[in-house]
Write a protein that holds these residues in place. Structure first.
Motif, PDB file in Angstrom:
ATOM      1  N   MET A 254       0.805  -1.213   0.000  1.00 23.54           N
ATOM      2  CA  MET A 254       0.000   0.000   0.000  1.00 23.54           C
ATOM      3  C   MET A 254       0.848   1.277   0.000  1.00 23.54           C
ATOM      4  N   LEU A 255       2.166   1.134   0.017  1.00 25.91           N
ATOM      5  CA  LEU A 255       3.030   2.312  -0.124  1.00 25.91           C
ATOM      6  C   LEU A 255       2.841   2.908  -1.508  1.00 25.91           C
ATOM      7  N   LYS A 256       2.809   4.220  -1.578  1.00 26.26           N
ATOM      8  CA  LYS A 256       2.554   4.872  -2.863  1.00 26.26           C
ATOM      9  C   LYS A 256       3.821   4.952  -3.701  1.00 26.26           C
ATOM     10  N   VAL A 257       3.670   4.573  -4.969  1.00 21.91           N
ATOM     11  CA  VAL A 257       4.692   4.804  -5.980  1.00 21.91           C
ATOM     12  C   VAL A 257       4.091   5.825  -6.932  1.00 21.91           C
ATOM     13  N   GLY A 258       4.655   7.028  -6.930  1.00 20.74           N
ATOM     14  CA  GLY A 258       3.959   8.119  -7.600  1.00 20.74           C
ATOM     15  C   GLY A 258       2.777   8.517  -6.754  1.00 20.74           C
TER      16      GLY A 258
ATOM     17  N   LYS B  86       7.667   7.781 -13.362  1.00 21.61           N
ATOM     18  CA  LYS B  86       7.410   8.994 -14.146  1.00 21.61           C
ATOM     19  C   LYS B  86       7.485   8.750 -15.641  1.00 21.61           C
ATOM     20  N   SER B  87       8.295   7.785 -16.027  1.00 17.04           N
ATOM     21  CA  SER B  87       8.462   7.517 -17.462  1.00 17.04           C
ATOM     22  C   SER B  87       7.965   6.149 -17.871  1.00 17.04           C
ATOM     23  N   LEU B  88       7.412   5.396 -16.939  1.00 16.25           N
ATOM     24  CA  LEU B  88       7.013   4.026 -17.210  1.00 16.25           C
ATOM     25  C   LEU B  88       5.620   3.980 -17.828  1.00 16.25           C
ATOM     26  N   SER B  89       5.498   3.241 -18.920  1.00 14.19           N
ATOM     27  CA  SER B  89       4.203   3.081 -19.587  1.00 14.19           C
ATOM     28  C   SER B  89       3.602   1.743 -19.212  1.00 14.19           C
ATOM     29  N   PHE B  90       2.309   1.742 -18.867  1.00 13.90           N
ATOM     30  CA  PHE B  90       1.607   0.514 -18.549  1.00 13.90           C
ATOM     31  C   PHE B  90       0.548   0.200 -19.602  1.00 13.90           C
TER      32      PHE B  90
ATOM     33  N   VAL C 237       5.743  -6.180  -6.438  1.00 15.34           N
ATOM     34  CA  VAL C 237       6.405  -6.152  -7.736  1.00 15.34           C
ATOM     35  C   VAL C 237       5.824  -5.023  -8.581  1.00 15.34           C
ATOM     36  N   LEU C 238       6.700  -4.194  -9.127  1.00 11.18           N
ATOM     37  CA  LEU C 238       6.292  -3.147 -10.062  1.00 11.18           C
ATOM     38  C   LEU C 238       6.725  -3.590 -11.449  1.00 11.18           C
ATOM     39  N   THR C 239       5.771  -3.803 -12.344  1.00  6.07           N
ATOM     40  CA  THR C 239       6.096  -4.332 -13.664  1.00  6.07           C
ATOM     41  C   THR C 239       5.033  -3.934 -14.670  1.00  6.07           C
ATOM     42  N   ASN C 240       5.430  -3.859 -15.944  1.00  6.60           N
ATOM     43  CA  ASN C 240       4.452  -3.667 -17.012  1.00  6.60           C
ATOM     44  C   ASN C 240       4.390  -4.888 -17.919  1.00  6.60           C
TER      45      ASN C 240
ATOM     46  N   GLU D 193      10.465  -7.112 -20.112  1.00  6.20           N
ATOM     47  CA  GLU D 193       9.828  -5.843 -19.814  1.00  6.20           C
ATOM     48  C   GLU D 193      10.352  -5.277 -18.484  1.00  6.20           C
ATOM     49  N   TYR D 194       9.864  -4.081 -18.152  1.00  4.64           N
ATOM     50  CA  TYR D 194      10.261  -3.473 -16.879  1.00  4.64           C
ATOM     51  C   TYR D 194       9.781  -4.352 -15.723  1.00  4.64           C
ATOM     52  N   TRP D 195      10.659  -4.527 -14.734  1.00  2.00           N
ATOM     53  CA  TRP D 195      10.338  -5.328 -13.543  1.00  2.00           C
ATOM     54  C   TRP D 195      11.200  -4.855 -12.392  1.00  2.00           C
ATOM     55  N   LEU D 196      10.586  -4.618 -11.255  1.00  2.00           N
ATOM     56  CA  LEU D 196      11.334  -4.197 -10.078  1.00  2.00           C
ATOM     57  C   LEU D 196      10.689  -4.796  -8.837  1.00  2.00           C
TER      58      LEU D 196
END
Length: 351
Positions: free
Chosen positions: A144-148, A346-350, A227-230, A327-330
């Motif tokens: 639940m921590l905010k990214v952006g 800021k630059s990541l497209s989903f 996991v932050l990923t597109n 793809e992007y994955w963090l």
């Protein structure tokens, strides 16, 4: 949807990395490789690239190293109805139009858009304590921590929603009321959310044993909530269905450079020397697809992690496949990862 097939034409010397960018930006799911005279040399799909990555091909290699040199083609005189039938029977999304070896066009099926609807259950692991992110997680669960401007769990959910998934199950343990009060039953997102609460942490695999009996009897996508990923989860599901395994694990390439010269010897003789070699491994990305055979047979309140659970099936000669992520994955496990995510979003497209 309008498109210009010329936007997916590349030279044989174009890198795999740039070809991937064309695949993603043009959404035609194919790249056409042509020489300077417009002769078709081959085609490249997302599947071709992922198979090449599993074989160790580098993203900076020339695309001719991974292309299909004998693709199915049609001519400009082929009727549209025949082209559609060919694509449907061969399970392909596009076919090049070639006259006398020269590329003159591209026929495609109707693109798969977000109007698709998947009944497959999506299980998100959101019960961890997030101890490495304290004090940020003292009063809030890590997902639940905010990214952006949004919680990372909401970003993950929206990625699935865009692809047409609607049946969600969220495992909770630490501060479950924070997650439940924010998402409720999912109606605000036009989805269904069922919560699975772990009284005691059961591990990623053990949480499967708490799923309700009426969970759809379909392949289940499981993902860690931090996991932050597109990643396109449709492609993951398609890959799993194509390869007929009991499970699929998403993997990420990880490079490690040994900081010393490595010596290989035979007794007292040096056989070879390599200065600071780079070793490449595939690591678990925390995303899985599992068949009902697996998730319906995990005992309730049995603690087990996913790698151990899947190893049990490997030991019984069941196929577990791996899907390479380019793809992007963090994985947001540490404070440095969290700070990086704030910049990347800021630059990541989903889309």
């Amino acid at each position: 949807m309008s498109y210009d097939w010329r936007n997916v034409v590349v030279a044989p010397t174009t890198t795999v990395r740039e070809s991937l960018q064309r695949l993603d930006s043009e959404a035609l799911r194919i790249v056409l490789v042509c020489d300077s005279s417009s002769h078709l040399c081959g085609v490249v799909t997302d599947g071709d690239i992922r198979r090449a990555l599993l074989k160790g091909v580098d993203l900076d290699s020339a695309v001719e190293a991974v292309m299909n040199r004998k693709p199915i083609t049609i001519t400009s005189s082929t009727p549209r109805s025949e082209a559609l039938n060919l694509m449907q029977t061969r399970s392909i999304l596009a076919v090049p139009v070639v006259d006398n070896g020269v590329l003159v066009g591209l026929q495609t099926l109707q693109p798969r858009e977000s109007s698709n609807r998947y009944e497959n259950p999506v299980f998100i692991m959101a019960g961890g304590f997030g101890t490495r992110l304290r004090p940020l997680t003292d009063n809030i669960p890590k997902p639940m921590l905010k990214v952006g401007d949004k919680p990372m769990l909401e970003i993950l959910l929206q990625n699935f929603i865009r692809r047409g998934f609607k049946n969600f199950y969220i495992s909770t343990h630490y501060l479950p009321e924070v997650i439940k009060s924010y998402f409720g039953d999912g109606k605000n997102w036009n989805i269904n959310i069922t919560y699975v609460h772990e009284e005691q942490p059961l591990g990623t695999g053990g949480a499967l044993g708490l799923l309700p009996e009426d969970t759809p009897n379909l392949p289940l996508i499981m993902v860690n909530g931090d996991v932050l990923t597109n990643v396109d989860f449709e492609r993951v599901l398609d890959f799993h269905a194509t390869n007929n395994g009991v499970a699929t694990m998403c993997v990420r390439e990880y490079d490690y450079q040994i900081p010393y010269g490595v010596i290989v010897g035979d007794g007292e003789r040096i056989v070879s020397m390599e200065e600071k070699p780079i070793q490449r491994f595939f690591v678990n990305a925390g995303i899985y697809v599992v068949e009902p055979l697996i998730f319906k047979n995990v005992a309730k309140n049995h603690r087990i992690d996913m790698p151990t659970l899947l190893q049990n099936y490997l030991d019984n000669d069941q196929d577990v496949c791996m899907f390479p992520i380019h793809e992007y994955w963090l994985d947001i496990g540490r404070m440095d990862d969290f700070k990086r995510a704030q910049l990347d979003i800021k630059s990541l497209s989903f889309d």
